[in-house]
Every structure is written in structure tokens, then in C-alpha cells.
Write a protein that holds these residues in place. Sequence first.
Motif, PDB file in Angstrom:
ATOM      1  N   ARG A 143       0.847  -1.184   0.000  1.00 52.09           N
ATOM      2  CA  ARG A 143       0.000   0.000   0.000  1.00 52.09           C
ATOM      3  C   ARG A 143       0.886   1.238   0.000  1.00 52.09           C
ATOM      4  O   ARG A 143       1.937   1.248   0.661  1.00 52.09           O
ATOM      5  N   THR A 144       0.477   2.257  -0.711  1.00 50.74           N
ATOM      6  CA  THR A 144       1.316   3.464  -0.771  1.00 50.74           C
ATOM      7  C   THR A 144       1.507   4.079   0.612  1.00 50.74           C
ATOM      8  O   THR A 144       2.508   4.724   0.875  1.00 50.74           O
ATOM      9  N   SER A 145       0.526   3.844   1.498  1.00 51.17           N
ATOM     10  CA  SER A 145       0.668   4.407   2.845  1.00 51.17           C
ATOM     11  C   SER A 145       1.830   3.761   3.593  1.00 51.17           C
ATOM     12  O   SER A 145       2.289   4.268   4.602  1.00 51.17           O
ATOM     13  N   ASN A 146       2.296   2.644   3.083  1.00 40.43           N
ATOM     14  CA  ASN A 146       3.372   1.906   3.734  1.00 40.43           C
ATOM     15  C   ASN A 146       4.607   1.821   2.833  1.00 40.43           C
ATOM     16  O   ASN A 146       5.428   0.923   2.967  1.00 40.43           O
ATOM     17  N   PHE A 147       4.693   2.732   1.872  1.00 39.35           N
ATOM     18  CA  PHE A 147       5.774   2.638   0.885  1.00 39.35           C
ATOM     19  C   PHE A 147       6.363   4.021   0.656  1.00 39.35           C
ATOM     20  O   PHE A 147       5.628   5.009   0.535  1.00 39.35           O
ATOM     21  N   LEU A 148       7.674   4.093   0.616  1.00 41.59           N
ATOM     22  CA  LEU A 148       8.334   5.384   0.411  1.00 41.59           C
ATOM     23  C   LEU A 148       8.199   5.792  -1.060  1.00 41.59           C
ATOM     24  O   LEU A 148       8.977   5.356  -1.907  1.00 41.59           O
ATOM     25  N   LEU A 149       7.198   6.607  -1.323  1.00 40.83           N
ATOM     26  CA  LEU A 149       6.940   7.047  -2.691  1.00 40.83           C
ATOM     27  C   LEU A 149       7.440   8.481  -2.798  1.00 40.83           C
ATOM     28  O   LEU A 149       6.681   9.427  -2.638  1.00 40.83           O
ATOM     29  N   SER A 150       8.746   8.625  -3.044  1.00 45.62           N
ATOM     30  CA  SER A 150       9.344   9.966  -3.022  1.00 45.62           C
ATOM     31  C   SER A 150       9.461  10.541  -4.419  1.00 45.62           C
ATOM     32  O   SER A 150      10.550  10.641  -4.961  1.00 45.62           O
ATOM     33  N   THR A 151       8.323  10.878  -4.993  1.00 49.01           N
ATOM     34  CA  THR A 151       8.377  11.410  -6.354  1.00 49.01           C
ATOM     35  C   THR A 151       8.594  12.918  -6.331  1.00 49.01           C
ATOM     36  O   THR A 151       8.226  13.594  -5.387  1.00 49.01           O
ATOM     37  N   LEU A 152       9.241  13.379  -7.400  1.00 44.20           N
ATOM     38  CA  LEU A 152       9.515  14.810  -7.523  1.00 44.20           C
ATOM     39  C   LEU A 152       8.788  15.343  -8.745  1.00 44.20           C
ATOM     40  O   LEU A 152       8.761  14.719  -9.792  1.00 44.20           O
ATOM     41  N   LYS A 153       8.201  16.502  -8.577  1.00 41.57           N
ATOM     42  CA  LYS A 153       7.510  17.104  -9.709  1.00 41.57           C
ATOM     43  C   LYS A 153       8.516  17.737 -10.663  1.00 41.57           C
ATOM     44  O   LYS A 153       8.357  17.714 -11.863  1.00 41.57           O
ATOM     45  N   GLU A 154       9.563  18.307 -10.076  1.00 41.59           N
ATOM     46  CA  GLU A 154      10.540  18.992 -10.921  1.00 41.59           C
ATOM     47  C   GLU A 154      11.817  18.165 -11.083  1.00 41.59           C
ATOM     48  O   GLU A 154      12.194  17.417 -10.196  1.00 41.59           O
ATOM     49  N   GLY A 193      -5.692  12.970  -9.900  1.00 41.77           N
ATOM     50  CA  GLY A 193      -4.639  13.431 -10.805  1.00 41.77           C
ATOM     51  C   GLY A 193      -3.253  13.145 -10.257  1.00 41.77           C
ATOM     52  O   GLY A 193      -2.342  12.771 -10.996  1.00 41.77           O
ATOM     53  N   ILE A 194      -3.096  13.322  -8.967  1.00 40.44           N
ATOM     54  CA  ILE A 194      -1.797  13.074  -8.349  1.00 40.44           C
ATOM     55  C   ILE A 194      -1.458  11.597  -8.392  1.00 40.44           C
ATOM     56  O   ILE A 194      -0.329  11.202  -8.699  1.00 40.44           O
TER      57      ILE A 194
END
Length: 574
Positions: free
Chosen positions: A2-13, A520-521
Motif C-alpha cells: 500500500r502506498t501508505s506503507n511505501f516510500l513514494l518519493s516522487t519529484l515534480k521537478e 490526478g496526483i
Amino acid sequence: MRTSNFLLSTLKETPADAEIISHQLMLRAGMIRKVAAGIYTWLPAGLRVMRKVENVVREEMNRAGAQELLMPSVQPAELWQESGRWEMYGGELLRMKDRHGRDFAYGPTHEEVIGSLMANEIRSYKQLPANFYQIQTKFRDERRPRFGVMRSREFVMKDAYSFHLDHAGLQETYDVMYQAYSTIFSRLGLGFRAVEADTGSIGGNASHEFHVLADSGEDAIAVCDKYDYASNVELAEALQVGNERSAPSEDLKRVDTPGQHTIAAICDFLDAPIESTIKTLLVKGAEEGTVVALVLRGDHELNELKAEKHELVASPLSWASDEEIQSAAGCAPGSIGTVGLDLPIIADRSAVNLSDFICGANEDDVHLTGVNWVRDCAEPIEFDLRKVVAGDLCARATDEQEDSRLSITRGIEVGHIFQLGTKYSEAMNATCLDNNGKAAFMQMGCYGIGVSRIVAAAIEQNHDDRGIIWPDAIAPFKLVVTPIGYNKSEKVKAVCDELYQELTASGIEVLLDDRNERPGIMFADADLIGIPHRVVVGEKSLDKGMIEYKNRRAESAEDVAQDSILEFLKAALA
RNA sequence: CGGGGUGUAGCGCAGUCUGGUAGCGCACCGCUCUGGGGGAGCGGUGGUCACAGGUUCGAAUCCUGUCAUCCCGACCA
């Protein structure tokens, strides 16, 4: 997961110091973070991908009969002194001392360790052939690390070393490895090409590189599909172009060419085709203090790797200094020619067959026209010197059709296989007894795959403007479940949870985006990190008994009946 | 190793020329609205301005030195 339990460190820029697309996307998708130049941490999202690559490599190596072992990354200097590479390897070998002041190196490769190991372990030809591999972190202190993990200093490599009684045995295993590599890259879902490669300083009789084809690749590859020929351009043989040399028809003439120092300028000035000119390049000779002339047709370029293979030429290739040129030719670069030049002259095949050509007069601002070999200057030594270009005939071609010509494509080297021969077994004294009870140096082969580099190469080959598009085989997750209103709608939550549990239970790696984010996110993140399959669960669709499915590569989504979604997905992900 | 850039909040950047209380956007935290492709409002958190030394009443800004990092080339495979 689950994303709540996963380091999802995305960058927009996009971070400013990332140049190529794979580096940018790996940073933006939260796969890697830089710790120092050429040294990276692999975040969970990145490591999942690298593990996938490793597993495919491991399975195919095992299937091909290789045995996995693990050697140390820190190696004592003695082993490297024994092979002579402690001095030879240069700055790329990261050296260090332990608390007792003893010298060690962080291993850039493991011929020494495996060689000395097998010198002890293998005693009889009955134990051969044997092939050992490891998947392990290497360190090469590159002068200029670049492009993220594409050319990093610390990287993960699969390296294998095989041992044989004779060359026939080596060839057999080499062929098996060639096949295994082809299988590996196919299974990884990559467009690749095996190419003939330079054996370089290692020597030996055969070597192939495996390249992932991508325009951003650092290597150029010459390819001819008709004759199944592919070679690194460093190595690709250049055939003679043009007709056989014809008899002299012009007289030798001196022409003043003030200020004309380049081939292009001379052609312009004399209104002559570039194919009728030659260029004469002076390089240092193999013997200290000597100079050698290399001659190419005006429109051809020197292949430095080929040149330095000639016994008269210094290796590595080194240009003659201005002083050496002045004293050898009597003029500055730009007016050098073959007439009256008292140096060994090595000419490319296509330069040898010219007649009535144009060259410098060995006098500043003067050129000669109507020059002919033999009549005006010594017959040159013929040698393959030039770089192949697109449109050259393939070296294997037996006709001159359009499809027998080479095209040049770019690639990223992700694998390299070598026949080492006895170079390291002699250095490490690795012998075994043959069936006559006589000791013989074992033949060795070595086989590398750049595991971490493959991750970057796969991205170079598979991305769009929204992000990465992983081949299924190496995706960090096969499927993302994107709920619309997970924290608002009991129904949506229930359907998503059930879908997640059932798919996970059947062995499919699912990412359930349970964040309280706007759709969207979630879409943007899923696309960026490149999950190949997606389902969207929303109340609107559920009311119609539908769940939406979309392939990352597809233009648009399709609706699937809720009660058949499990079978649909199992089929789609198979 | 040669050449060229850049170092200011997690990311992208402005401010430096012309010295005077460190800013913007994104991200992050709280609340409200919103809810199918990076939404909006209000309120917040976060900085030894790469480091060291110097000039000055005062330095992100000027001077000197060092380091890091990126790109091109050479080198390596």
C-alpha cells in the motif's frame, strides 16, 4: 504493497544536475538518491527493479550451469601484485590501508580472487568445465562518473568466470553464455544486439558486447542485418571503397595554396572532389622517438584503435608534436604529404587504391596534384585504418546491394563476454592435471553484466513524457490499483481491498494507492514510476458494475465487468 | 587530467553587478472547501546563503584560498 506503507518519493521537478532521461526519471520516480559523485542509494522503488533484473540473471545463469558464489569486495593488494595489476590498473583501482597499514583495494573486478581460489580448488580436469558467478557491488574510481547509475563508480555487476582444460572447452561454454545472455536480455524485455567487440588489453580470441539499443547510448554500433553482422565501430572492418588503382594519367604538379590548411579548404580552393585528396597524419611510432605517417582518403576518419594495433605505431596512439612534425615533414600540419616523406607510410585500404590524388607538398602553403603511388612516392603499407560510416559495405557482404551496407546505431553496453585464455591462470598459477597427469594452465572465460546499468538502460529505451514505462519483467509493481475516493466511499474501499488481497494472494505484485490524494496526483505518480498496468475503481463505474483497466502504453482505458476483472487481470498480466 | 558551469530550505530558482533584518514557487504540517490527470483558500514548519580566512560599523553580496558537484574533451571498459 500500500502506498501508505511505501516510500513514494516522487519529484515534480527535474533535479538540475541530471542530464539524461533515465537519470532524471530515476530521481523523479524516487528510485535513487545521490550520496557522492557516482555513488547512489537505491530507494525501495529502485531496488525492487534491480532485484527483478538480478533474479532473471540468476535464473538464467543457473540454468546455463553456472554456480553462484560470493567473493569479497575488499581485496588484499598481494593478489593484485601477483597478477601485476596493482601497478597496471591505475587510478580506477580504489586503494586503501587497514589499521595495520596493509594495502587493500575495493574490487573493480575479480579475476585475481577467483584465479587464486580456483588454483587451489580445482586439481583435476575431471572437475572441468566449471563456471562460477556472483552478483555483487563493484567499485571503479572513474575519472568522470556521469549519467547517474549509467556510469557510476559504485555499481552492481554480475561477473562470471569459467575454467577449462583446453580452448575447445572454453569455446563451448562461451557459446552457452552467449545464448544465456541473449535469453536474459530477451526476458528483461529489452531491445538489444550482440556485437563483435574489441578484446582490448585483455587479449584473447573472441569477445562480444551486448548493447541495449538507445539513441543516448555511448557506443556506436555498425549493423548489417542481411549478413547478421554487428560490430562496435571501434572494431568494424572497413573495406576498400572505390575502384582498383588505375595507372597515372596526370603529371605531378605543384600548386601554391596560401592559407589552405584543411581538406575542405583545399577541395574548395582547387575545385576538386574530396575523394581525390588524401590526408597525412603523423603519429608517434612504437619505437621511442620515431614518427609514422598514417594516410587516409580526405573524406575518411582515422580509427585510432585500429591504428594503434599496427606494430609500427605507438600504443596507445599518440599524436606527433608540432616540433616532431616540423622536423619530420619540414612543414606545419595542413601541408603534409607523402612525396619525399622519409617515414614509414601506412595507408588505409581506400587511400592505397587512389591515383592522381592531391596531398600536401611538405612545404607550408604548397600542395601537389596528380600524385601517384610508386611513381612519385613509395608504395605504402596497406592497413585498415579508417572508421566505418553508414553506407559502407558490410565486411561479410558478398554483393554490393543496398541491404548489404552498414547502418550505424547507438547502444548502451550492458554485457560483455570474453575468452581470456591463460592470461590470469598463468599469473595466478592456476593449473590442473590433464588426463595424462600433466599440469596445464586452465583456459578462462569471463562474462559480465552491468545489473544496475540495465535499470537505467531499460528506462532510456522505455519512457514517454509522463515517465517510465517498465517492461513487465522488471516493473517494481505489475499493477497499480487507483481508487477514486478510497477514504470516502465504503464501496470503493471494499472493492479495492478485496481486489488487492486476491491479486496479492495469487502472486501478483500490486500497489494499492490508499493515499487521500486527488486522482490526478495518483495517476501522475503511477505513470511516473512506470507501473505497466492500472485499474481505477470509482463509484461511478461500480454503479454500472464496471472497473476500468489501462495499460501504461495504451492511449485510453477500457471498462471491464466487475465480476470478471480477476480473470481479466490474470490474463493481462500473464 | 585540460576546458566550461554551478553551489542560497527536500526540489526548482531569484537576490550577488550597486554590502544594510534571507525571498518566491513546489513539496511538507494543520484546518476548510474540492474530488477522474500534479485543484483552491487560510494558517504554519523548515536556512551555520558550500567551507575557511580577509576587507567593513555591517558580507549571501567585495577579496583570497579550499572543497563539492555537473557538462564537454582526454582516459577507461
